[in-house]
Scaffold this motif. Sequence first.
Motif, mmCIF file in Angstrom:
data_model
loop_
_atom_site.group_PDB
_atom_site.id
_atom_site.type_symbol
_atom_site.label_atom_id
_atom_site.label_comp_id
_atom_site.label_asym_id
_atom_site.label_seq_id
_atom_site.Cartn_x
_atom_site.Cartn_y
_atom_site.Cartn_z
ATOM 1 N N VAL A 40 0.824 -1.210 0.000
ATOM 2 C CA VAL A 40 0.000 0.000 0.000
ATOM 3 C C VAL A 40 0.854 1.255 0.000
ATOM 4 N N ILE A 41 0.230 2.339 -0.436
ATOM 5 C CA ILE A 41 0.805 3.683 -0.356
ATOM 6 C C ILE A 41 -0.277 4.580 0.236
ATOM 7 N N VAL A 42 0.101 5.467 1.132
ATOM 8 C CA VAL A 42 -0.851 6.414 1.697
ATOM 9 C C VAL A 42 -0.345 7.827 1.419
ATOM 10 N N LEU A 43 -1.219 8.643 0.847
ATOM 11 C CA LEU A 43 -0.886 10.029 0.522
ATOM 12 C C LEU A 43 -1.581 10.997 1.477
ATOM 13 N N ASN A 44 -0.981 12.166 1.631
ATOM 14 C CA ASN A 44 -1.655 13.294 2.269
ATOM 15 C C ASN A 44 -1.987 14.275 1.147
ATOM 16 N N LYS A 45 -3.209 14.193 0.622
ATOM 17 C CA LYS A 45 -3.622 15.004 -0.529
ATOM 18 C C LYS A 45 -3.880 16.450 -0.104
ATOM 19 N N PRO A 46 -3.353 17.403 -0.880
ATOM 20 C CA PRO A 46 -3.637 18.803 -0.539
ATOM 21 C C PRO A 46 -5.068 19.206 -0.905
ATOM 22 N N SER A 47 -5.579 20.176 -0.219
ATOM 23 C CA SER A 47 -6.881 20.747 -0.564
ATOM 24 C C SER A 47 -6.800 21.397 -1.937
ATOM 25 N N GLY A 48 -7.853 21.215 -2.738
ATOM 26 C CA GLY A 48 -7.916 21.830 -4.051
ATOM 27 C C GLY A 48 -7.475 20.939 -5.191
ATOM 28 N N LEU A 49 -6.925 19.761 -4.875
ATOM 29 C CA LEU A 49 -6.494 18.816 -5.907
ATOM 30 C C LEU A 49 -7.500 17.675 -5.975
ATOM 31 N N ALA A 50 -8.090 17.472 -7.159
ATOM 32 C CA ALA A 50 -9.101 16.423 -7.327
ATOM 33 C C ALA A 50 -8.467 15.044 -7.254
ATOM 34 N N THR A 51 -9.253 14.065 -6.826
ATOM 35 C CA THR A 51 -8.780 12.683 -6.797
ATOM 36 C C THR A 51 -8.780 12.085 -8.191
ATOM 37 N N GLN A 52 -9.840 12.339 -8.954
ATOM 38 C CA GLN A 52 -9.949 11.832 -10.314
ATOM 39 C C GLN A 52 -10.400 12.944 -11.256
ATOM 40 N N GLY A 53 -10.324 12.677 -12.559
ATOM 41 C CA GLY A 53 -10.670 13.678 -13.555
ATOM 42 C C GLY A 53 -12.160 13.894 -13.692
ATOM 43 N N GLY A 54 -12.519 14.919 -14.440
ATOM 44 C CA GLY A 54 -13.911 15.265 -14.691
ATOM 45 C C GLY A 54 -13.958 16.553 -15.494
ATOM 46 N N PRO A 55 -15.155 17.033 -15.793
ATOM 47 C CA PRO A 55 -15.277 18.270 -16.573
ATOM 48 C C PRO A 55 -14.527 19.435 -15.933
ATOM 49 N N GLY A 56 -13.653 20.055 -16.697
ATOM 50 C CA GLY A 56 -12.920 21.216 -16.204
ATOM 51 C C GLY A 56 -11.727 20.897 -15.323
ATOM 52 N N ILE A 57 -11.479 19.617 -15.047
ATOM 53 C CA ILE A 57 -10.361 19.233 -14.181
ATOM 54 C C ILE A 57 -9.168 18.851 -15.055
ATOM 55 N N THR A 58 -8.087 19.594 -14.936
ATOM 56 C CA THR A 58 -6.912 19.345 -15.779
ATOM 57 C C THR A 58 -5.791 18.634 -15.038
ATOM 58 N N GLN A 59 -5.851 18.605 -13.715
ATOM 59 C CA GLN A 59 -4.826 17.922 -12.926
ATOM 60 C C GLN A 59 -5.488 17.199 -11.768
ATOM 61 N N HIS A 60 -5.124 15.958 -11.553
ATOM 62 C CA HIS A 60 -5.732 15.171 -10.479
ATOM 63 C C HIS A 60 -4.785 14.047 -10.066
#
Length: 324
Positions: free
Chosen positions: A99-119
């Motif tokens: 396993v790997i565990v991340l500390n994701k920053p606020s404002g960064l999406a987990t997965q892509g979607g409309p208008g999301i260019t980085q995730h």
Amino acid sequence: MSVTMRTVSEDEADIRLDRYFRRHYPHLTQGALQKLCRTGQIRVDGKRVEAKTRLEPGQSVRVPPIPASEKHAKDGPRPLDERLAREIRKMVVYSDDKVIVLNKPSGLATQGGPGITQHIDMMLDGLREGDDPRPRLVHRIDKDTSGLLLLARTPGVAAKLAAAFRGRDVKKTYWAVVVGRPDPLSGEIDQPLARLGGGPGAITIAAERSDEDAQSARSDYEVLDSAGKKFSWLALSPLTGRTHQLRVHCEVLGTPILGDPKYGGEKAHPDGFEDRLHLHARSLVLPHPSGGTLEVSAELPPHMRETFRSLGFIAGSTPAPRRR
């Protein structure tokens, strides 16, 4: 090209033969695979098999010459930008062979979607080691929520961890700064929720139990500290997994999460604080795929650290990851 022999790993136990080939040879079509099985070119432990045959660890799979598709050979996997690779590697708070565990920053999406260019999903190749498979997301947290995100190094581990999440064997604790002070100071929120609309504009609302679209939703909460009756620091544990559950449940309490861009209205946006969601996935306690229990915690993001400082909340040190 020549015949190769592959050994089924422990991680691939009980996988269907067609899915096994889809994993290792993604350009091979189902029709081509079935033809190779019918003609005996694909064999398992020397025996003819069907595409639906389930594999066991240690079995030997005969793989005939399989030409790469022109598109696959021409394009191949695109290398990840080194800047993004560095970014995701800096998020790692725990890593082992499963396993790997991340500390994701606020404002960064987990997965892509409309208008999301980085995730996060597009950055996972930055965590690959050698020829190992691409890590896989096990669960998601909102774009505006910071904190712990669990990844599996292989598909088999991902399946085990997903089952643990479905079986409620994973304990998740979030920290939030809310506007107001709940009464009572701790308890369980048992409020069904319903989803209105679809896509990025969809919202979750509190629903009546009799509503056709209502889904059971329960969360535990506890006030860890408060600044009078104006602001409180909560520990939240979702007992079910509905979209935006904690954000709506805090609104139900009458204490919306500070800076929530979608719920809480004007009350969630008082002057004097950074206008960002103050919700952080603080800790995970889960069964480790190799046995035992893994406990991981994540430090607060900068905007929440500043709010804690201004309100006099003392979070203390972040415990080191522990497997026991």
